[in-house]
Scaffold this motif. Structure first.
Motif, PDB file in Angstrom:
ATOM      1  N   MET A 255       0.830  -1.207   0.000  1.00 22.20           N
ATOM      2  CA  MET A 255       0.000   0.000   0.000  1.00 22.20           C
ATOM      3  C   MET A 255       0.861   1.253   0.000  1.00 22.20           C
ATOM      4  O   MET A 255       0.589   2.232  -0.715  1.00 22.20           O
ATOM      5  CB  MET A 255      -0.906  -0.006   1.242  1.00 22.20           C
ATOM      6  CG  MET A 255      -2.173  -0.807   1.098  1.00 22.20           C
ATOM      7  SD  MET A 255      -3.470   0.073   0.211  1.00 22.20           S
ATOM      8  CE  MET A 255      -3.913   1.328   1.408  1.00 22.20           C
ATOM      9  N   GLN A 256       1.928   1.238   0.795  1.00 15.61           N
ATOM     10  CA  GLN A 256       2.789   2.413   0.914  1.00 15.61           C
ATOM     11  C   GLN A 256       3.440   2.751  -0.417  1.00 15.61           C
ATOM     12  O   GLN A 256       3.473   3.914  -0.837  1.00 15.61           O
ATOM     13  CB  GLN A 256       3.852   2.180   1.981  1.00 15.61           C
ATOM     14  CG  GLN A 256       4.753   3.375   2.235  1.00 15.61           C
ATOM     15  CD  GLN A 256       5.774   3.104   3.318  1.00 15.61           C
ATOM     16  OE1 GLN A 256       6.109   1.966   3.591  1.00 15.61           O
ATOM     17  NE2 GLN A 256       6.280   4.162   3.944  1.00 15.61           N
ATOM     18  N   VAL A 257       3.980   1.731  -1.094  1.00 19.15           N
ATOM     19  CA  VAL A 257       4.633   1.977  -2.380  1.00 19.15           C
ATOM     20  C   VAL A 257       3.618   2.479  -3.402  1.00 19.15           C
ATOM     21  O   VAL A 257       3.861   3.453  -4.129  1.00 19.15           O
ATOM     22  CB  VAL A 257       5.312   0.694  -2.885  1.00 19.15           C
ATOM     23  CG1 VAL A 257       5.901   0.924  -4.282  1.00 19.15           C
ATOM     24  CG2 VAL A 257       6.407   0.254  -1.928  1.00 19.15           C
ATOM     25  N   TRP A 258       2.462   1.807  -3.451  1.00 15.34           N
ATOM     26  CA  TRP A 258       1.423   2.215  -4.414  1.00 15.34           C
ATOM     27  C   TRP A 258       0.979   3.657  -4.177  1.00 15.34           C
ATOM     28  O   TRP A 258       0.976   4.479  -5.099  1.00 15.34           O
ATOM     29  CB  TRP A 258       0.243   1.249  -4.328  1.00 15.34           C
ATOM     30  CG  TRP A 258      -1.011   1.745  -4.988  1.00 15.34           C
ATOM     31  CD1 TRP A 258      -1.104   2.441  -6.166  1.00 15.34           C
ATOM     32  CD2 TRP A 258      -2.339   1.638  -4.480  1.00 15.34           C
ATOM     33  NE1 TRP A 258      -2.418   2.762  -6.432  1.00 15.34           N
ATOM     34  CE2 TRP A 258      -3.198   2.284  -5.426  1.00 15.34           C
ATOM     35  CE3 TRP A 258      -2.900   1.055  -3.342  1.00 15.34           C
ATOM     36  CZ2 TRP A 258      -4.574   2.354  -5.242  1.00 15.34           C
ATOM     37  CZ3 TRP A 258      -4.277   1.120  -3.167  1.00 15.34           C
ATOM     38  CH2 TRP A 258      -5.090   1.762  -4.105  1.00 15.34           C
ATOM     39  N   LYS A 259       0.616   3.974  -2.935  1.00 10.33           N
ATOM     40  CA  LYS A 259       0.112   5.318  -2.637  1.00 10.33           C
ATOM     41  C   LYS A 259       1.165   6.391  -2.858  1.00 10.33           C
ATOM     42  O   LYS A 259       0.870   7.502  -3.315  1.00 10.33           O
ATOM     43  CB  LYS A 259      -0.405   5.377  -1.199  1.00 10.33           C
ATOM     44  CG  LYS A 259      -1.666   4.556  -0.952  1.00 10.33           C
ATOM     45  CD  LYS A 259      -2.849   5.104  -1.732  1.00 10.33           C
ATOM     46  CE  LYS A 259      -4.145   4.420  -1.343  1.00 10.33           C
ATOM     47  NZ  LYS A 259      -5.303   4.953  -2.096  1.00 10.33           N
ATOM     48  N   SER A 260       2.422   6.052  -2.544  1.00  6.01           N
ATOM     49  CA  SER A 260       3.501   7.016  -2.748  1.00  6.01           C
ATOM     50  C   SER A 260       3.673   7.332  -4.233  1.00  6.01           C
ATOM     51  O   SER A 260       3.780   8.503  -4.629  1.00  6.01           O
ATOM     52  CB  SER A 260       4.809   6.462  -2.170  1.00  6.01           C
ATOM     53  OG  SER A 260       5.895   7.324  -2.469  1.00  6.01           O
ATOM     54  N   GLU A 261       3.702   6.291  -5.058  1.00  6.09           N
ATOM     55  CA  GLU A 261       3.849   6.511  -6.495  1.00  6.09           C
ATOM     56  C   GLU A 261       2.609   7.178  -7.075  1.00  6.09           C
ATOM     57  O   GLU A 261       2.707   7.979  -8.018  1.00  6.09           O
ATOM     58  CB  GLU A 261       4.116   5.178  -7.204  1.00  6.09           C
ATOM     59  CG  GLU A 261       5.437   4.532  -6.829  1.00  6.09           C
ATOM     60  CD  GLU A 261       6.639   5.422  -7.077  1.00  6.09           C
ATOM     61  OE1 GLU A 261       6.655   6.151  -8.095  1.00  6.09           O
ATOM     62  OE2 GLU A 261       7.569   5.404  -6.242  1.00  6.09           O
ATOM     63  N   GLN A 262       1.445   6.879  -6.505  1.00  8.69           N
ATOM     64  CA  GLN A 262       0.207   7.513  -6.968  1.00  8.69           C
ATOM     65  C   GLN A 262       0.247   9.016  -6.703  1.00  8.69           C
ATOM     66  O   GLN A 262      -0.159   9.824  -7.544  1.00  8.69           O
ATOM     67  CB  GLN A 262      -0.994   6.892  -6.249  1.00  8.69           C
ATOM     68  CG  GLN A 262      -2.345   7.339  -6.786  1.00  8.69           C
ATOM     69  CD  GLN A 262      -2.683   6.729  -8.120  1.00  8.69           C
ATOM     70  OE1 GLN A 262      -2.587   5.525  -8.283  1.00  8.69           O
ATOM     71  NE2 GLN A 262      -3.064   7.553  -9.073  1.00  8.69           N
ATOM     72  N   ARG A 263       0.749   9.394  -5.519  1.00  8.93           N
ATOM     73  CA  ARG A 263       0.858  10.826  -5.200  1.00  8.93           C
ATOM     74  C   ARG A 263       1.818  11.534  -6.149  1.00  8.93           C
ATOM     75  O   ARG A 263       1.537  12.651  -6.606  1.00  8.93           O
ATOM     76  CB  ARG A 263       1.311  11.009  -3.744  1.00  8.93           C
ATOM     77  CG  ARG A 263       0.208  10.738  -2.710  1.00  8.93           C
ATOM     78  CD  ARG A 263       0.624  11.199  -1.330  1.00  8.93           C
ATOM     79  NE  ARG A 263       1.741  10.413  -0.810  1.00  8.93           N
ATOM     80  CZ  ARG A 263       1.590   9.289  -0.109  1.00  8.93           C
ATOM     81  NH1 ARG A 263       0.373   8.825   0.154  1.00  8.93           N
ATOM     82  NH2 ARG A 263       2.639   8.634   0.341  1.00  8.93           N
ATOM     83  N   LYS A 264       2.942  10.879  -6.442  1.00 17.64           N
ATOM     84  CA  LYS A 264       3.896  11.480  -7.391  1.00 17.64           C
ATOM     85  C   LYS A 264       3.253  11.646  -8.757  1.00 17.64           C
ATOM     86  O   LYS A 264       3.428  12.669  -9.424  1.00 17.64           O
ATOM     87  CB  LYS A 264       5.135  10.590  -7.506  1.00 17.64           C
ATOM     88  CG  LYS A 264       5.983  10.513  -6.253  1.00 17.64           C
ATOM     89  CD  LYS A 264       7.138   9.537  -6.464  1.00 17.64           C
ATOM     90  CE  LYS A 264       7.901   9.279  -5.186  1.00 17.64           C
ATOM     91  NZ  LYS A 264       8.967   8.247  -5.379  1.00 17.64           N
TER      92      LYS A 264
END
Length: 356
Positions: free
Chosen positions: A100-109
């Motif tokens: 979730m952390q990786v997905w959400k982080s890349e989604q924000r970028k």
């Protein structure tokens, strides 16, 4: 990476060991090892270490470790391999938050970029899909659905048909798990009616249709669909097969055939298929062993085959010490309740111990 694959194959040959034999010895999926050796996927640090221990080699340098120097698609795809490897070995629960952390982080970028490259869109679609799968395995269904929908949207924007098909297939899979049968059938039908769709994607759509029809009690069409999928397995292996379909094999299709029979209220007929599936597993431990072991126990308990159920329950106990798959554990709890209620006391007591 090609050099890495060549060096590993040379080391295997020097020891008279096949790739499949190495995969079995290391408790790895042969398809994953094949992709790593053929340069189609970065080998994980765990795989490299395991090969070194098995072959007495030093292959540490070729590993693509996720570090702060990697960004965008490179980081995402490197991370995907590590998350999936952990999920395969230990289940999704422990890595669901990381995914979730990786997905959400890349989604924000991605959301802060006004004109993202299509390759980056596709990479974020892939990590969303992987996060969705791991969340599904951890039985975090609402978050999984959000990830699958996001993956499908991004893949469509990127023009990535392959990832779009994958996200659709994952949504249909989750629909079946949640008994949203109408949506599962609509997704499968949409895939089946698309022009020039690869045979492997067609096979998966037939599997999803079979599972949904079985849950709806339509025995004739469910059996027909899973039969077509099974007959198309070997013929579906061609150059048009998407890279993500590597896991579609005899284990997968036979397991679904068994699940169709369980849904149709024919657990005794499902048992031989599940036992065959378990025999084909590359490892007696890991998420796959837990999933199919629980499915076998469910069929045995429903069929009231208590002696065989005792054997399966005993086999599952040590796996439960290492593998934390929320969806399999939820199914297991329901099966244990059946055993505690209906089984002879000697088995019911065993089930209570496992429940505790």
């Amino acid at each position: 990476m090609d050099d890495f694959g060549s060096r590993v194959r040379e080391a295997l040959s020097a020891q008279g060991m096949s790739m499949r034999g190495a995969a079995k010895a290391l408790h790895y999926d042969p398809a994953y090892l094949s992709r790593a050796l053929n340069g189609k996927q970065s080998p994980s640090a765990e795989l490299i270490q395991a090969l070194d221990e098995l072959l007495g080699t030093e292959f540490a340098e070729p590993v693509d470790e996720p570090t702060d120097t990697l960004d965008g698609p490179a980081y995402v795809r490197s991370t995907v391999a590590h998350l999936l490897d952990h999920d395969r070995r230990y289940g999704g629960d422990h890595v669901a938050d990381a995914a979730m952390q990786v997905w959400k982080s890349e989604q924000r970028k991605l959301n802060s970029t006004t004109d993202p490259h299509k390759e980056y869109l596709a990479a974020v679609a892939e990590i969303a899909q992987v996060a969705g799968w791991i969340l599904f395995d951890a039985n975090r269904q609402e978050e999984a659905r959000q990830a699958f929908i996001e993956s499908q949207m991004l893949a469509r924007h990127a023009g990535d048909k392959s990832m779009t098909w994958f996200s659709m297939d994952m949504l249909a899979m989750q629909d079946i798990n949640s008994e949203l049968l109408g949506e599962a059938l609509r997704i499968a039908d949409e895939l089946l009616t698309q022009p020039k769709i690869p045979k492997r994607v067609v096979l998966l759509a037939r599997v999803r249709r079979a599972r949904a029809l079985a849950q709806a009690g339509d025995r004739t069409r469910a059996i027909a669909e899973v039969g077509k999928a099974k007959s198309q397995l070997q013929d579906s292996i061609d150059e048009r097969a998407p890279h993500w379909t590597w896991w579609v094999d005899e284990i997968e299709v036979t397991g679904h055939e068994a699940e169709v029979l369980i849904s149709l209220g024919e657990p005794a007929a499902a048992i031989p298929f599940l036992q065959h599936t378990i025999e084909l597993l590359p490892s007696p431990i890991g998420r796959g062993a837990l999933y199919y072991g629980v499915a076998e126990l469910t069929a045995l308990a429903t069929a009231q085959a208590w002696r065989d159920a005792e054997h399966t329950l005993t086999r599952l106990a040590p796996i439960l010490q290492n593998v934390t798959s929320g969806r399999s554990r939820m199914r297991l709890k329901g099966t244990l309740r059946i055993i505690e209620r209906d089984a002879p006391s000697w088995l019911a007591d065993h089930a209570k111990d496992i429940t505790a």
